[in-house]
Design an enzyme around this catalytic site. Structure first.
Site, PDB file in Angstrom:
ATOM      1  N   SER A  17     -22.960  41.866 -21.919  1.00 54.78           N
ATOM      2  CA  SER A  17     -23.663  42.660 -20.912  1.00 54.78           C
ATOM      3  C   SER A  17     -23.677  41.946 -19.555  1.00 54.78           C
ATOM      4  CB  SER A  17     -25.080  43.001 -21.378  1.00 54.78           C
ATOM      5  OG  SER A  17     -25.817  41.834 -21.624  1.00 54.78           O
ATOM      6  N   LYS A 213     -35.442  27.787 -19.185  1.00 48.72           N
ATOM      7  CA  LYS A 213     -36.348  28.945 -19.185  1.00 48.72           C
ATOM      8  C   LYS A 213     -36.236  29.742 -20.485  1.00 48.72           C
ATOM      9  CE  LYS A 213     -33.242  32.308 -18.683  1.00 48.72           C
ATOM     10  NZ  LYS A 213     -32.205  32.499 -17.691  1.00 48.72           N
TER      11      LYS A 213
END
EC number: 1.1.1.8
Lengths: 353, 353
Positions: A17, A213
């Site tokens: 994606s 993160k």
């Protein structure tokens, strides 16, 4: 009259994606700026059927359905054919394929080729913690920058407004402006009205923020799944941000705190990832279903991977080798919950130092 | 044998959702720690019917329904009776009532009384930008700290885990530990297993973060209401965080950047407020319904106020007086959208500097 500059030829490796979305972004720019770029952007997709879908329907029905792709974005199933003649190679596939792909490419990339990595991860081995940009340079000899930001792929794909950060250092063999990739070329290649680009030179900071993160998103997902509310998830995010900065400053002292606090690749990406990214979803599914991280990844990600599961493990091992686990209680708690069966309800006490 | 310390008597002014929640928190602690505190906590509620509801049902059906309140939290409709004999007064009502309430209290608060403000706002007039803690000291002569954090009231009320920050400076007439309010007393009064307290001395930083985050929540709500996604809302939050820090460092140089980046009152509160707070909801409703901020406040907040609407106006006027509007593009854009009819779709270009 201006001199005729080189037309830069762009290749994208990866068609998940995010790979496809970045392919779309750069192909839009190469089509519009054909004085600066060769319009055709080749994008490597391993599967023939996916290549056919992209080249015939101009869609990626497997990983990015319902998004029309530019016709000058051309899928190629042979990786060497994809990169042939490329001036800039964009790496954009799951981290775990990097070593194999670099081995396939080695010996086939001319000196002076440049790269930008959109990968999120780190390589950890007995020698320590290596940035993927450094790994790419080591294996292929190409100078490699990093692109990262608050860029959940489906949102960028539908052209919702967002920012991103590209970190790139001019290499020692830089051939001069107009003849080589530089900050201006990168800005022209990636910036769209819906995609604000900030170019910096802190490759370590951008790479670390992008990798770490994904760890933080997992416990934020746990808290979400346990329905602890917005206060708790905000508390986890801040503790995570502080551990990311501490990790960067401790092990990569060249990185800048302001990359983490001010850039899209820093705090903004942390917040977006914790709100809508894959890793947060996996953490949430773990809390809701009591399944393991691997089971959730298999059952809920349609064949894609949640990078944070791997990064959590790698970073924990690295911290263990450095005898620094106690300085990173959130990273450690996340590892213990995912890999050691620790109860996620104990997060408040696990985070007390 | 330890000496017998003074038993501190606590009063709470305000019985909205946050006032009542804080009343519940401190009353739980005063009941358990009756060696240190007078167990009865008096809480001012202007309306007699609300007092009756709290004292008879031990609930606040108007602003915090379905939460059982401790029986030692006693509602009082007379403000002077509420504060009589109090060693510590907790201010916890909407900012716009502060001047009137201080006028009612003036002359009735003995020297040596201390206060903690849970208000979120700033006072702006021709003399500049004044912290509410300083206003309280000016009007009543009581040393006043500030409590702020990622503390959406309904979540704290149901005892979901969160953190908070209390900023308190020991006053010049401090009477000594055991005889006066200090960091340890404040920790014992506010900390619960579900409510982690960090005590610091940066009153300006905590106050500013608490006030200014309400501005930022409005454009985050706009972006949510326009369905621009997680990337865009994260970008707004980071731009907001940077403007908050810039505002603090520019106009209150005594405040510390780490209060904004590390404390619950800083980044965590910003994130939580932007996710689930009133101001974000008002921003979202403005985007979805095309109603004005005031209309949304009236129609969707059940009589409570969205502090950010006022703070946006006050801060804009202050920045205008300081000729500093251009340094705060997000604050200015928020003002222009709310008060000047600017189109919120223009946010990306309004934020370009």
């Amino acid at each position: 009259m201006s001199t005729i500059n080189k037309k830069f030829r762009i290749a994208v490796l990866g068609s998940g994606s995010w790979g496809t979305t970045i392919g779309k972004v750069v192909a839009e720019n190469t089509a519009e700026k054909s004085d600066l770029f060769e319009p055709i952007v080749k994008m490597w997709a391993r599967e023939e059927t996916l290549c056919d879908n992209i080249n015939e329907e101009h869609e990626n029905n497997k990983y990015l359905s319902h998004i029309k792709l530019p016709e000058n974005l051309v899928a190629v199933s042979n990786i060497l054919e994809t990169v042939a003649g490329a001036d800039l190679i964009i790496f954009n596939f799951p981290h775990q394929f990097l070593a194999t792909i670099c081995a396939d490419l080695a010996g086939h990339i001319p000196a002076g080729t440049r790269a930008v990595s959109c990968l999120k991860g780190l390589n950890v081995d007995e020698n320590g913690c290596q940035l993927l940009t450094d790994f790419i340079y080591e294996k292929l000899g190409v100078s490699c920058g990093a692109l990262s930001g608050a860029n959940l792929a489906p949102e960028v794909a539908i052209e919702n407004w967002s920012g991103t950060t590209i970190a790139y250092k001019l290499p020692d063999d830089f051939r001069g402006h107009g003849q080589d990739i530089d900050a201006d070329v990168l800005h022209k290649l990636f910036a769209r009205s819906y995609f604000e680009v900030s170019v910096v030179d802190d490759v370590a900071g951008v790479s670390l923020a992008g990798a770490l993160k994904n760890i933080v998103a997992l416990p934020v997902g746990f808290v979400d799944g346990m329905k602890w509310g917005n206060n708790a998830r905000a508390a986890i995010m801040v503790k995570g941000q502080l551990e990311i900065i501490k990790f960067g400053r401790t092990f990569f002292p060249e990185c800048a705190v302001k990359t983490f606090s001010n850039e899209s690749a820093g705090l903004a990406d942390l917040i977006a990832t914790c709100s809508g990214g894959r890793n947060a979803r996996i953490g949430k599914m773990m809390a809701e279903t009591k399944k393991s991280a691997k089971e959730c990844e298999r059952d809920y990600l349609n064949g894609q991977s949640a990078q944070g599961i791997h990064t959590t493990d790698e970073v924990y091992r690295f911290l263990e080798a450095k005898n620094a686990i106690d300085d990173f209680p959130l990273f450690a708690a996340t590892y213990n919950i995912i890999y050691q069966g620790e109860d996620m309800k104990k997060i408040p006490e696990l985070l007390k130092q």
